[in-house]
Design a protein around this motif. Sequence first.
Motif, PDB file in Angstrom:
ATOM      1  N   ILE A  77     -51.285  32.911  37.685  1.00 53.11           N
ATOM      2  CA  ILE A  77     -50.165  33.764  38.073  1.00 53.11           C
ATOM      3  C   ILE A  77     -49.424  34.226  36.824  1.00 53.11           C
ATOM      4  CG2 ILE A  77     -47.991  33.836  39.350  1.00 53.11           C
ATOM      5  CD1 ILE A  77     -49.149  31.618  41.149  1.00 53.11           C
ATOM      6  N   MET A  78     -49.186  35.509  36.722  1.00 57.91           N
ATOM      7  CA  MET A  78     -48.400  36.041  35.621  1.00 57.91           C
ATOM      8  C   MET A  78     -46.930  35.662  35.846  1.00 57.91           C
ATOM      9  SD  MET A  78     -50.793  37.489  33.888  1.00 57.91           S
ATOM     10  CE  MET A  78     -51.867  36.209  34.578  1.00 57.91           C
ATOM     11  N   ARG A  83     -50.279  12.518  26.185  1.00 63.10           N
ATOM     12  CA  ARG A  83     -50.790  13.416  27.222  1.00 63.10           C
ATOM     13  C   ARG A  83     -50.235  14.807  26.983  1.00 63.10           C
ATOM     14  NH1 ARG A  83     -46.583  14.972  30.086  1.00 63.10           N
ATOM     15  NH2 ARG A  83     -44.856  13.564  30.557  1.00 63.10           N
ATOM     16  N   ARG A  84     -50.852  15.766  27.628  1.00 63.32           N
ATOM     17  CA  ARG A  84     -50.322  17.109  27.599  1.00 63.32           C
ATOM     18  C   ARG A  84     -49.073  17.177  28.483  1.00 63.32           C
ATOM     19  NH1 ARG A  84     -54.035  20.883  25.635  1.00 63.32           N
ATOM     20  NH2 ARG A  84     -56.154  20.083  25.431  1.00 63.32           N
ATOM     21  N   ASP A  85     -48.144  18.016  28.132  1.00 63.33           N
ATOM     22  CA  ASP A  85     -47.053  18.303  29.047  1.00 63.33           C
ATOM     23  C   ASP A  85     -47.644  18.878  30.327  1.00 63.33           C
ATOM     24  OD1 ASP A  85     -44.967  17.461  27.544  1.00 63.33           O
ATOM     25  OD2 ASP A  85     -44.379  19.445  26.833  1.00 63.33           O
ATOM     26  N   SER A  86     -47.052  18.546  31.451  1.00 63.99           N
ATOM     27  CA  SER A  86     -47.545  19.084  32.724  1.00 63.99           C
ATOM     28  C   SER A  86     -46.383  19.235  33.688  1.00 63.99           C
ATOM     29  CB  SER A  86     -48.597  18.157  33.340  1.00 63.99           C
ATOM     30  OG  SER A  86     -47.987  16.942  33.745  1.00 63.99           O
ATOM     31  N   ILE A  87     -46.599  20.032  34.702  1.00 63.60           N
ATOM     32  CA  ILE A  87     -45.652  20.115  35.804  1.00 63.60           C
ATOM     33  C   ILE A  87     -46.405  19.777  37.087  1.00 63.60           C
ATOM     34  CG2 ILE A  87     -44.186  21.828  34.689  1.00 63.60           C
ATOM     35  CD1 ILE A  87     -45.461  23.969  36.359  1.00 63.60           C
ATOM     36  N   THR A  88     -45.668  19.277  38.050  1.00 65.84           N
ATOM     37  CA  THR A  88     -46.260  18.941  39.342  1.00 65.84           C
ATOM     38  C   THR A  88     -46.111  20.123  40.289  1.00 65.84           C
ATOM     39  OG1 THR A  88     -45.741  16.595  39.051  1.00 65.84           O
ATOM     40  CG2 THR A  88     -46.174  17.350  41.291  1.00 65.84           C
ATOM     41  N   ILE A  89     -47.196  20.448  40.969  1.00 63.24           N
ATOM     42  CA  ILE A  89     -47.184  21.468  42.017  1.00 63.24           C
ATOM     43  C   ILE A  89     -47.327  20.738  43.345  1.00 63.24           C
ATOM     44  CG2 ILE A  89     -48.205  23.593  42.881  1.00 63.24           C
ATOM     45  CD1 ILE A  89     -47.318  23.910  40.036  1.00 63.24           C
ATOM     46  N   ARG A  90     -46.391  20.940  44.247  1.00 57.49           N
ATOM     47  CA  ARG A  90     -46.475  20.327  45.579  1.00 57.49           C
ATOM     48  C   ARG A  90     -46.706  21.429  46.613  1.00 57.49           C
ATOM     49  NH1 ARG A  90     -41.686  16.547  43.858  1.00 57.49           N
ATOM     50  NH2 ARG A  90     -42.906  14.836  42.961  1.00 57.49           N
ATOM     51  N   TYR A  91     -47.650  21.174  47.510  1.00 60.21           N
ATOM     52  CA  TYR A  91     -48.067  22.201  48.462  1.00 60.21           C
ATOM     53  C   TYR A  91     -47.615  21.888  49.883  1.00 60.21           C
ATOM     54  CZ  TYR A  91     -51.197  24.026  44.829  1.00 60.21           C
ATOM     55  OH  TYR A  91     -51.712  24.576  43.669  1.00 60.21           O
ATOM     56  N   SER A 127     -47.767  32.422  31.996  1.00 58.88           N
ATOM     57  CA  SER A 127     -48.725  32.285  33.091  1.00 58.88           C
ATOM     58  C   SER A 127     -48.664  30.868  33.648  1.00 58.88           C
ATOM     59  CB  SER A 127     -50.152  32.605  32.622  1.00 58.88           C
ATOM     60  OG  SER A 127     -50.590  31.645  31.681  1.00 58.88           O
ATOM     61  N   LEU A 128     -49.103  30.728  34.897  1.00 57.12           N
ATOM     62  CA  LEU A 128     -49.177  29.431  35.558  1.00 57.12           C
ATOM     63  C   LEU A 128     -50.502  29.359  36.289  1.00 57.12           C
ATOM     64  CD1 LEU A 128     -47.783  26.760  36.431  1.00 57.12           C
ATOM     65  CD2 LEU A 128     -46.966  28.002  38.451  1.00 57.12           C
ATOM     66  N   ASN A 129     -51.292  28.356  35.991  1.00 57.78           N
ATOM     67  CA  ASN A 129     -52.623  28.225  36.573  1.00 57.78           C
ATOM     68  C   ASN A 129     -52.613  27.214  37.716  1.00 57.78           C
ATOM     69  OD1 ASN A 129     -53.816  30.006  34.631  1.00 57.78           O
ATOM     70  ND2 ASN A 129     -53.806  28.316  33.160  1.00 57.78           N
ATOM     71  N   LEU A 130     -53.054  27.662  38.886  1.00 58.12           N
ATOM     72  CA  LEU A 130     -53.199  26.791  40.048  1.00 58.12           C
ATOM     73  C   LEU A 130     -54.680  26.583  40.303  1.00 58.12           C
ATOM     74  CD1 LEU A 130     -50.569  28.414  42.471  1.00 58.12           C
ATOM     75  CD2 LEU A 130     -50.211  26.676  40.708  1.00 58.12           C
ATOM     76  N   THR A 131     -55.073  25.335  40.544  1.00 57.31           N
ATOM     77  CA  THR A 131     -56.504  25.054  40.688  1.00 57.31           C
ATOM     78  C   THR A 131     -56.957  24.936  42.140  1.00 57.31           C
ATOM     79  OG1 THR A 131     -56.151  22.656  40.545  1.00 57.31           O
ATOM     80  CG2 THR A 131     -56.530  23.833  38.486  1.00 57.31           C
ATOM     81  N   SER A 132     -56.038  24.701  43.082  1.00 59.57           N
ATOM     82  CA  SER A 132     -56.439  24.401  44.457  1.00 59.57           C
ATOM     83  C   SER A 132     -56.516  25.608  45.386  1.00 59.57           C
ATOM     84  CB  SER A 132     -55.496  23.352  45.054  1.00 59.57           C
ATOM     85  OG  SER A 132     -55.563  22.143  44.323  1.00 59.57           O
ATOM     86  N   PRO A 133     -55.607  26.570  45.335  1.00 59.62           N
ATOM     87  CA  PRO A 133     -55.690  27.700  46.272  1.00 59.62           C
ATOM     88  C   PRO A 133     -56.926  28.565  46.030  1.00 59.62           C
ATOM     89  CG  PRO A 133     -53.491  27.531  45.296  1.00 59.62           C
ATOM     90  CD  PRO A 133     -54.391  26.639  44.511  1.00 59.62           C
ATOM     91  N   ILE A 134     -57.493  29.060  47.121  1.00 58.05           N
ATOM     92  CA  ILE A 134     -58.612  29.992  47.056  1.00 58.05           C
ATOM     93  C   ILE A 134     -58.071  31.370  47.443  1.00 58.05           C
ATOM     94  CG2 ILE A 134     -60.893  30.594  47.954  1.00 58.05           C
ATOM     95  CD1 ILE A 134     -61.265  27.635  48.656  1.00 58.05           C
TER      96      ILE A 134
END
Length: 540
Positions: free
Chosen positions: A516-517, A450-458, A480-487
Motif C-alpha cells: 500500500i502506498m 530484530r527488525r522494527d515491526s508493527i502489528t497488523i490485526r485483522y 509503503s506498507l506491505n501486507l502479506t495475508s490479504p489476497i
Amino acid sequence: MALRLPLLLLSTFAFSLSQYTPDWDSLDKRPIPEWFDEVKFGLMISYGIYSVPAWAPVGTYEEWYWHALNSKGSPTQQWHYKTYGENFKYEDFLPMLTGELFDADEWADIFYKAGLKYFVPLSKHHDGYTLWPSKTSWGWNTVDTGPHRDIIGELTTALRAKGLHAGVYFSLYDWYHPLYVGSQPELYVTEVMTPQLMELIHNYEPDILWTDGDWEKPPSFWNSTYFLAWLYNESPVKEKIVVNDRWGSGSRGKHGGFYTEEYSSHTVADHKWEEDSGIDIHSYGYNRNTPPDKYYTASYLIDLLTKTVAYGGNLCLNVGISYDGKIPNIMAERLLQIGAWLDVNGEGIYNTTKWKVPDEQVPVNLSHMVVFNNTNNVDGQVTPDSNTSNIKYLGTFETANECLKSCENNSWCKSFTWVQSTDDAYKHQCFGRTDLYWHPDSEEGHVSGRRDSITIRYTASKLQSKTVYAIITDWPTGNSLNLTSPIPSQSTAVSILGYEGSLKWTGTPGKAGMSIMWPILTVSELPSMYQWTIKLMNVS
C-alpha cells in the motif's frame, strides 16, 4: 432432608416439553445470541459497601475488602485497624455508602460516548449485599440502607433509553451468609440464591447474566443446569439472554455461554469469549491507594480491544465507583478516550468477525535493528522461541554489528543472535531467524536483535462481503506498507478510516500480498491518536 432439594427444584423450575434439558450436552448446544458477537465492547460496574473504605494493597482486588479484613495480619486488616479501629465492622460502613452523586442518566451518557454497548453492573458481589431490593436480603441492600435507591433498576432504565444492552453480574456464593456457611449449605441455594436470580430475571429482564463466585462448589451444588434449562426454555428472556461460563468448579472454559478470561493475555481459539479487565491494573472495586501510573493508559486499553476483537473475543472493562456514586475522573477519561478512537475506527470493531488470520507482524524500517540481550530486552518487546527450524547460519564475525549487517542484507532475516562468549564452541558465530523472535540461547553476553515491526490485526465485516479491516498498531514512517495475508482482486479498494480519499496499492490479483502506498501526514492530520484502521474492500 435428602428429598427436599429435588422437590424444591421441581417446584421452582417447571419444565414443559422443552428444547433444552438440564444437562450440559443439551445446554451447550444453545447458540449464543448473535447480538453479543456484534457489540464487542462492554463494561462491568463495581459498587457496594467496599466502595466506602476503597482501599487495598496496589495490585489486589479492593472489592474483596471484607474478606481481606477477616484475614489475620493482612495489610488490609492492619490498615483498617489503624484507620477505623479494631471495633469498626464492615457493616458499619453502610451509613457512609451515600450514593448522593449517583445519576444513572449521567452514567449512561458517559458510557454511550465511550462507545460501550453492553453492561454488567454488580447486582451482588461475594459479600451478599444487593443493589436491588431483594426479598431475601432484607436490610442488606441499597434500598433499605445506604443510598436508599434501586441502583440496578435505575441503571437498567437509563441504559436502555440509550439503546444499550443492560445485564447483571451476580455472585453465586456469599462469603458469610449463615445458610451458606452452616451445616446445610444447600438451603442457601434454594432459599436465597435461586430466588434472587429469579427476582433479577423477572424484575429487570437482563440481556446478560454474568455469574461468578462459583468455584467452591460443583455445578450440581448450584443447580446450574436446572436453572439454565429454565432460563433458556421458560424465562421471559429466553430468546435474548447471554450467559458466561462460571456455573461451578470445572465449568469455566467448558460449559455455559461465552468463556471468560480475567486480566489475562490468553485468547480462546474455537469459542466465543470475553476478556475482562479493570482500568485499574488489578482491581475492580475503586482503590484510593492506586497511584495514577497504575491505571492502564488509553493506548494500552485500545490495544487490548483490537487484539481481543481480532481473536474473536469481546472486551469487558470495569469501572469502580466511589462511595458517593461517582465514576472516578481518571476512569471516565479513559472511557471517553476510547470512545473518541471508536468514533473513527469503530467500523473495524463492531459487527465484525474473526478473519482467516488474526494478525501478522510486518517489518518496517529495514535498515534499523534493535539490539538487546537478556538484561536489555527492550521492555519485553521480543519474545523467546526455542524452535530451531527457523534458524539459519549467517557466518562468523568479530563484532555484533557485522552480524547485524549480515542479517540486514538478507531479506528473509528478521532477527539474529551473535555468540559473544569466549569459551563457547559457537564463539562469534552469527545466526539469523526467519521470524521476529529470538532464541533463548541468547544469554547474557550474547547479542540479539530484530527488525522494527508493527502489528497488523485483522477483522472481517459482517455487513459488507469481502471487506476486511487491517488495524495497525504503529503509524509507518516510510512511504509503503506491505501486507502479506490479504489476497487482492482487480476491484480491490483501499482506504484509511477517518482519512479522505483512497490509497494506491500494488500486487497481483488472486495472489496473497499487497503493498500500500502510504501517505505522509503530520501529527495533526492523523485520523486518530493511537491505532489506525485500513479498510480493504474486495479482498479474500
